[in-house]
Design a protein around this motif. Structure first.
Motif, PDB file in Angstrom:
ATOM      1  N   GLU A 616      35.621  37.752  51.711  1.00  0.00           N
ATOM      2  CA  GLU A 616      35.288  36.348  51.442  1.00  0.00           C
ATOM      3  C   GLU A 616      33.994  36.222  50.654  1.00  0.00           C
ATOM      4  OE1 GLU A 616      33.897  32.385  53.969  1.00  0.00           O
ATOM      5  OE2 GLU A 616      34.975  34.002  54.994  1.00  0.00           O
ATOM      6  N   ALA A 617      32.956  36.904  51.083  1.00  0.00           N
ATOM      7  CA  ALA A 617      31.673  36.858  50.375  1.00  0.00           C
ATOM      8  C   ALA A 617      31.769  37.557  49.022  1.00  0.00           C
ATOM      9  CB  ALA A 617      30.583  37.493  51.223  1.00  0.00           C
ATOM     10  N   GLU A 618      32.543  38.627  48.946  1.00  0.00           N
ATOM     11  CA  GLU A 618      32.724  39.302  47.659  1.00  0.00           C
ATOM     12  C   GLU A 618      33.328  38.349  46.637  1.00  0.00           C
ATOM     13  OE1 GLU A 618      33.527  43.734  49.638  1.00  0.00           O
ATOM     14  OE2 GLU A 618      35.097  42.712  48.495  1.00  0.00           O
ATOM     15  N   GLN A 619      34.327  37.594  47.052  1.00  0.00           N
ATOM     16  CA  GLN A 619      34.936  36.614  46.145  1.00  0.00           C
ATOM     17  C   GLN A 619      33.937  35.538  45.754  1.00  0.00           C
ATOM     18  OE1 GLN A 619      38.384  35.208  48.259  1.00  0.00           O
ATOM     19  NE2 GLN A 619      39.367  37.234  48.289  1.00  0.00           N
ATOM     20  N   GLY A 620      33.090  35.123  46.725  1.00  0.00           N
ATOM     21  CA  GLY A 620      32.071  34.128  46.408  1.00  0.00           C
ATOM     22  C   GLY A 620      31.081  34.640  45.377  1.00  0.00           C
ATOM     23  N   LEU A 621      30.665  35.884  45.484  1.00  0.00           N
ATOM     24  CA  LEU A 621      29.758  36.477  44.504  1.00  0.00           C
ATOM     25  C   LEU A 621      30.373  36.483  43.111  1.00  0.00           C
ATOM     26  CD1 LEU A 621      28.371  39.497  46.562  1.00  0.00           C
ATOM     27  CD2 LEU A 621      26.958  37.769  45.448  1.00  0.00           C
ATOM     28  N   LEU A 622      31.635  36.861  43.036  1.00  0.00           N
ATOM     29  CA  LEU A 622      32.303  36.902  41.732  1.00  0.00           C
ATOM     30  C   LEU A 622      32.492  35.504  41.172  1.00  0.00           C
ATOM     31  CD1 LEU A 622      35.000  39.683  42.391  1.00  0.00           C
ATOM     32  CD2 LEU A 622      32.725  39.914  41.376  1.00  0.00           C
ATOM     33  N   ALA A 623      32.794  34.536  42.043  1.00  0.00           N
ATOM     34  CA  ALA A 623      33.000  33.155  41.588  1.00  0.00           C
ATOM     35  C   ALA A 623      31.707  32.563  41.028  1.00  0.00           C
ATOM     36  CB  ALA A 623      33.522  32.294  42.738  1.00  0.00           C
ATOM     37  N   LEU A 624      30.547  32.947  41.606  1.00  0.00           N
ATOM     38  CA  LEU A 624      29.266  32.456  41.113  1.00  0.00           C
ATOM     39  C   LEU A 624      28.830  33.157  39.833  1.00  0.00           C
ATOM     40  CD1 LEU A 624      27.204  32.168  44.444  1.00  0.00           C
ATOM     41  CD2 LEU A 624      28.065  30.293  43.036  1.00  0.00           C
ATOM     42  N   GLY A 625      29.507  34.232  39.486  1.00  0.00           N
ATOM     43  CA  GLY A 625      29.131  34.986  38.293  1.00  0.00           C
ATOM     44  C   GLY A 625      27.864  35.785  38.462  1.00  0.00           C
ATOM     45  N   GLN A 626      27.588  36.223  39.701  1.00  0.00           N
ATOM     46  CA  GLN A 626      26.383  36.994  39.972  1.00  0.00           C
ATOM     47  C   GLN A 626      26.449  38.370  39.309  1.00  0.00           C
ATOM     48  OE1 GLN A 626      23.866  35.654  40.988  1.00  0.00           O
ATOM     49  NE2 GLN A 626      23.971  34.633  42.978  1.00  0.00           N
ATOM     50  N   PRO A 627      25.305  38.892  38.857  1.00  0.00           N
ATOM     51  CA  PRO A 627      25.273  40.209  38.199  1.00  0.00           C
ATOM     52  C   PRO A 627      25.382  41.344  39.220  1.00  0.00           C
ATOM     53  CG  PRO A 627      23.056  39.327  38.348  1.00  0.00           C
ATOM     54  CD  PRO A 627      23.966  38.254  38.875  1.00  0.00           C
ATOM     55  N   VAL A 628      26.588  41.628  39.660  1.00  0.00           N
ATOM     56  CA  VAL A 628      26.790  42.630  40.710  1.00  0.00           C
ATOM     57  C   VAL A 628      26.890  44.049  40.177  1.00  0.00           C
ATOM     58  CG1 VAL A 628      27.898  40.974  42.253  1.00  0.00           C
ATOM     59  CG2 VAL A 628      29.298  42.317  40.674  1.00  0.00           C
ATOM     60  N   ALA A 629      27.005  44.228  38.874  1.00  0.00           N
ATOM     61  CA  ALA A 629      27.167  45.571  38.311  1.00  0.00           C
ATOM     62  C   ALA A 629      25.983  46.451  38.691  1.00  0.00           C
ATOM     63  CB  ALA A 629      27.310  45.494  36.798  1.00  0.00           C
ATOM     64  N   ALA A 630      26.287  47.663  39.154  1.00  0.00           N
ATOM     65  CA  ALA A 630      25.232  48.587  39.586  1.00  0.00           C
ATOM     66  C   ALA A 630      25.765  50.006  39.539  1.00  0.00           C
ATOM     67  CB  ALA A 630      24.750  48.244  40.991  1.00  0.00           C
ATOM     68  N   GLU A 631      24.876  50.952  39.203  1.00  0.00           N
ATOM     69  CA  GLU A 631      25.274  52.359  39.152  1.00  0.00           C
ATOM     70  C   GLU A 631      25.393  52.973  40.544  1.00  0.00           C
ATOM     71  OE1 GLU A 631      24.094  51.028  35.369  1.00  0.00           O
ATOM     72  OE2 GLU A 631      22.913  51.007  37.235  1.00  0.00           O
ATOM     73  N   LEU A 632      24.710  52.402  41.531  1.00  0.00           N
ATOM     74  CA  LEU A 632      24.768  52.910  42.903  1.00  0.00           C
ATOM     75  C   LEU A 632      25.125  51.758  43.834  1.00  0.00           C
ATOM     76  CD1 LEU A 632      24.295  55.017  45.123  1.00  0.00           C
ATOM     77  CD2 LEU A 632      21.838  54.501  45.018  1.00  0.00           C
ATOM     78  N   LEU A 633      26.173  51.953  44.623  1.00  0.00           N
ATOM     79  CA  LEU A 633      26.662  50.909  45.523  1.00  0.00           C
ATOM     80  C   LEU A 633      26.723  51.441  46.942  1.00  0.00           C
ATOM     81  CD1 LEU A 633      28.160  48.192  46.216  1.00  0.00           C
ATOM     82  CD2 LEU A 633      30.291  49.391  45.629  1.00  0.00           C
ATOM     83  N   LEU A 634      26.198  50.659  47.885  1.00  0.00           N
ATOM     84  CA  LEU A 634      26.457  50.914  49.301  1.00  0.00           C
ATOM     85  C   LEU A 634      27.670  50.091  49.691  1.00  0.00           C
ATOM     86  CD1 LEU A 634      23.611  52.150  49.201  1.00  0.00           C
ATOM     87  CD2 LEU A 634      23.252  51.242  51.490  1.00  0.00           C
ATOM     88  N   SER A 635      28.732  50.763  50.069  1.00  0.00           N
ATOM     89  CA  SER A 635      29.975  50.043  50.331  1.00  0.00           C
ATOM     90  C   SER A 635      29.753  48.972  51.392  1.00  0.00           C
ATOM     91  CB  SER A 635      31.070  51.005  50.788  1.00  0.00           C
ATOM     92  OG  SER A 635      30.714  51.625  52.006  1.00  0.00           O
ATOM     93  N   PRO A 636      30.243  47.747  51.169  1.00  0.00           N
ATOM     94  CA  PRO A 636      30.046  46.669  52.143  1.00  0.00           C
ATOM     95  C   PRO A 636      30.653  47.005  53.501  1.00  0.00           C
ATOM     96  CG  PRO A 636      30.799  45.795  50.036  1.00  0.00           C
ATOM     97  CD  PRO A 636      30.943  47.287  49.970  1.00  0.00           C
ATOM     98  N   HIS A 637      29.941  46.626  54.554  1.00  0.00           N
ATOM     99  CA  HIS A 637      30.404  46.764  55.938  1.00  0.00           C
ATOM    100  C   HIS A 637      30.833  48.197  56.253  1.00  0.00           C
ATOM    101  CE1 HIS A 637      32.746  44.775  59.500  1.00  0.00           C
ATOM    102  NE2 HIS A 637      31.635  45.412  59.883  1.00  0.00           N
TER     103      HIS A 637
END
Length: 733
Positions: A616-637
């Protein structure tokens, strides 16, 4: 046999045959090499013999029906206890040899007593330890105690109490007599080896003043008791009777202490010496020590994994060197030599030094040797035949111990003598201790000047003047191994940001003391620029108040009482890094989807910290157009299947993914579905529970992983050994 401490992997059992053949070939020309090879064979066979039961089908995938005898009980805070159980059967099948397991007992009811037979449903896992610099190595400790699995009780089906042993009855009787005495915990620690009553501040005081050895029944106490017996026996004028009296008293005291490893070592050495004494022969102390070590390691090769064993052995070595080379003919000289020679070992084992250790020990050792221990031994001997006299002696001991321990606590609290050392400082101090033998070499004196120069550069000794500002330090990310939880340390030189704090358990153990603070000390970091708490779940926020009370924290972000909450759109500069808060839109912090999502970058590389957000929050981030691109990701939850949706993963497009999931966690994190999604995307993945702490360093436009696999010797990778049947990992073949 002692080389088992550093084996890179545990070889397959069939290696014994070529090693025996090689040993036989070496027997005549090189007998020492042959003995080494035979020792390797015995350690190898012993290890496979003890670990063979771990290869039972589905042993760690589901709960098991276990039955066994309780060997010991360790009482913890809040009603929790730990039982060491010798298993007789597993799911109705008899076990040989009987493995020892460590089981956690929770609840209000009394745990089983020592010697009781229990039958229960238990969830087991192999010995495993959190792997971070400075963290306690629980896997090595477990195996050093002969424990080959740990777990918790999910249900008790049977409990058969047995008649208490004589030692148990004696311990209970002493406990009853001392129930109303303020110094009860100290009296029990010194009489029957029961240190469960000591609180955390007691342990801090013992470490801070360097007197822990006085409250662990070991060679000092056994030697003192034997000396009293020898003195009494010599009055008869017969050497044999003197040896019997000394050995009998020492054996009785070791029996009261439960035959711990230090008492075994001291008792065995004493009995060998008494045998030679009766025989009229003389052996050097070095020869006695080597024989004792050989016998103990032959009986249990895994003692080599117990650092307490090496500490007791090296204490004897230091004592011999002090008495011989340093001319230690008086108590203070012996204590001075012992303290100096053991200092490098204390630095290696405990990561610090106590500057009050020497004077405090000089005062306390004679007091314990000449007054407190003899009086306590007399009280124990009188407990059953004359309880009234025993009680009088215990009351006198309480009158001595109570003000003494209060004074030691006050001394430790007021002066704070324990000095934790960074990894750099530890290395420099150890270098200084190595210099004296190096100076004996030709042209070795110039090393002294170099060592003094390095010592003066230590933080706190002299602060070098910075003439000009150098280049900005590279930034580093350490995803800590905190079990099932989250804690991430981002550093620029000695400046640090900590995202989440790991868990804090009802038993008293917490990830701040166990992982975070030891790592900060090793790095020389004594304050935090930022402490960000993603949300309220205890595995993320359990140590926020404790850390804030322990360290200076300049900026508190996220879920803090009275702190600055995370809100999408926040942006600030921190050194060379930009901190951007992407989520939540409305601050709350009480749900997974309210987690503080933090984007950290330097313009070339970036890191995305996601807390426990779900789809749900992941979709909200994408809908807001937030700059989520990153070379290192900690997988959610932690890699839950409710998170890491395919659209979100592709938007982030990471080069690395780290799943912060505890080893053998009951939720099955990371989910196989999530792992498959990232695998299909071609992204390398790491799991903290399997890999240990993940350490990445910014290197231009890419992340450099400093450790490609779980480091350390074989006992850090027992799970891999179980799946490969004892064959070395591919990277070692």
């Amino acid at each position: 046999m002692s080389t088992i401490l550093i084996w890179p992997w545990l070889p397959a059992w069939d290696w014994w045959l070529p090693l025996v053949c090689l040993g036989c070939l070496c027997w005549r020309p090189r007998p020492a090499t042959a003995c080494l090879l035979f020792g390797l064979v015995w350690a190898l066979c012993y290890s496979h013999w003890q670990l063979s039961w771990l290869q039972a089908p589905d042993l760690f995938q589901r709960s098991q029906l276990v039955a066994g005898t309780v060997d010991s009980v360790q009482h913890r805070e809040n009603g929790a206890s730990r039982l060491i159980v010798s298993l007789k059967s597993l799911n109705g099948q008899a076990l040989s040899p009987r493995p020892r397991v460590l089981l956690s007992w929770y609840g209000q009811s009394e745990p089983p007593a020592v010697g009781d037979n229990i039958q229960s449903i238990s969830r087991l896992q192999p010995p495993h330890s959190l792997l971070n610099p400075g963290s306690f190595n629980s896997a090595r400790w477990l195996l050093g105690q002969g424990i080959t699995a740990r777990g918790y009780l999910t249900g008790t089906l049977g409990h058969q109490a047995v008649v208490a042993s004589k030692r148990t009855r004696l311990a209970r009787h002493i406990g009853t007599l001392t129930a109303d005495l303020p110094a009860r915990r100290w009296l029990l620690a010194l009489s029957v080896g029961d240190r469960s009553g000591l609180q955390q501040d007691d342990w801090d005081m013992l470490r801070g003043l360097g007197v822990s050895h006085l409250f662990a029944i070991s060679g000092l106490h056994i030697g003192l008791v034997a000396g009293l017996g020898l003195l009494v026996g010599r009055l008869s004028g017969h050497r044999f009777l003197a040896a019997i009296a000394a050995g009998g008293l020492a054996l009785g005291y070791a029996w009261m202490a439960g035959f711990s490893v230090p008492t075994q070592r001291a008792l065995l050495m004493l009995l060998v010496w008494l045998g030679l004494f009766c025989w009229g022969r003389f052996w050097s102390a070095r020869r006695l020590l080597l024989l004792t070590m050989t016998l103990l390691l032959a009986a249990m090769p895994w003692l080599a994994l117990d650092l307490g064993f090496w500490l007791s052995v090296l204490a004897v070595v230091a004592l011999l060197v002090s008495a011989g080379w340093l001319g230690g003919r008086s108590l203070w000289r012996l204590q001075l030599g012992l303290s100096l020679l053991l200092l490098p070992l204390i630095i290696l084992l405990f990561g610090g030094i106590s500057w009050l250790s020497l004077p405090v020990n000089i005062l306390l050792i004679p007091l314990f040797s000449l007054l407190l221990i003899p009086l306590l031994l007399l009280a124990c001997l009188l407990v059953l035949p004359a309880p009234g006299l025993a009680m009088a002696a215990l009351v006198l001991l309480n009158a001595l111990f109570d003000p003494l321990m209060a004074g030691l606590h006050g001394l430790n609290d007021s002066l704070s003598p324990w000095q934790a050392l960074s990894a750099r400082a530890q290395g420099l101090w150890l270098l200084l201790f190595l210099l004296p033998p190096v100076l004996l070499l030709p042209r070795g004196r110039w090393l002294m000047a170099l060592a003094m120069y390095l010592l003066l550069l230590q933080p706190g000794v002299l602060k070098p003047v910075v003439l000009e500002q150098g280049p900005e330090p590279r930034w580093e990310v350490r995803i800590l191994d905190v079990g099932q939880g989250l804690s991430v340390l981002v550093t620029q030189g000695r400046r640090a940001l900590l995202y989440d704090t790991g868990n804090r358990f009802d038993s008293g153990f917490n990830m701040a003391d166990g992982v975070i603070l030891p790592l900060l000390t090793r790095l020389g970091i004594d304050e935090l620029d930022y402490l960000v708490v993603s949300h309220d779940d205890r595995d993320h926020s359990g140590n926020r108040e404790y850390l804030a009370a322990t360290l200076p924290v300049h900026h508190r972000r996220g879920v803090w009482p009275g702190g600055q909450h995370c809100r999408a759109g926040q942006r600030e500069q921190w050194g060379i890094l930009t901190l951007q808060t992407l989520w939540p839109v409305v601050p709350s912090g009480h749900r997974n989807n309210d987690s503080c999502v933090l984007h950290i970058g330097d313009g070339s590389l970036s890191l995305l910290l996601t807390g426990d957000i779900e789809a749900e929050a992941e979709q909200g981030l994408l809908a807001l157009g937030q700059p989520v691109a990153a070379e290192l990701l900690l997988s959610p939850h932690h890699g839950s299947r409710s998170s890491s949706s395919e659209a979100f993963n592709r938007a982030v497009a990471p080069d690395w993914v780290v799943h912060t999931a505890g080893y053998a966690n009951r939720w099955g994190f990371p989910s196989s579905e999530v792992v498959a999604r990232f695998k299909q995307q071609g992204v390398p993945q790491l799991i903290t529970g399997e890999h240990g702490m993940v350490h990445l360093v910014a290197d231009g436009d890419r992340w450099q992983l400093l450790q490609s696999r779980r480091p350390g010797p074989w006992y850090h990778r027992l799970n891999a050994w179980l799946t490969t049947g004892g064959r070395p990992p591919k990277s070692l073949e």
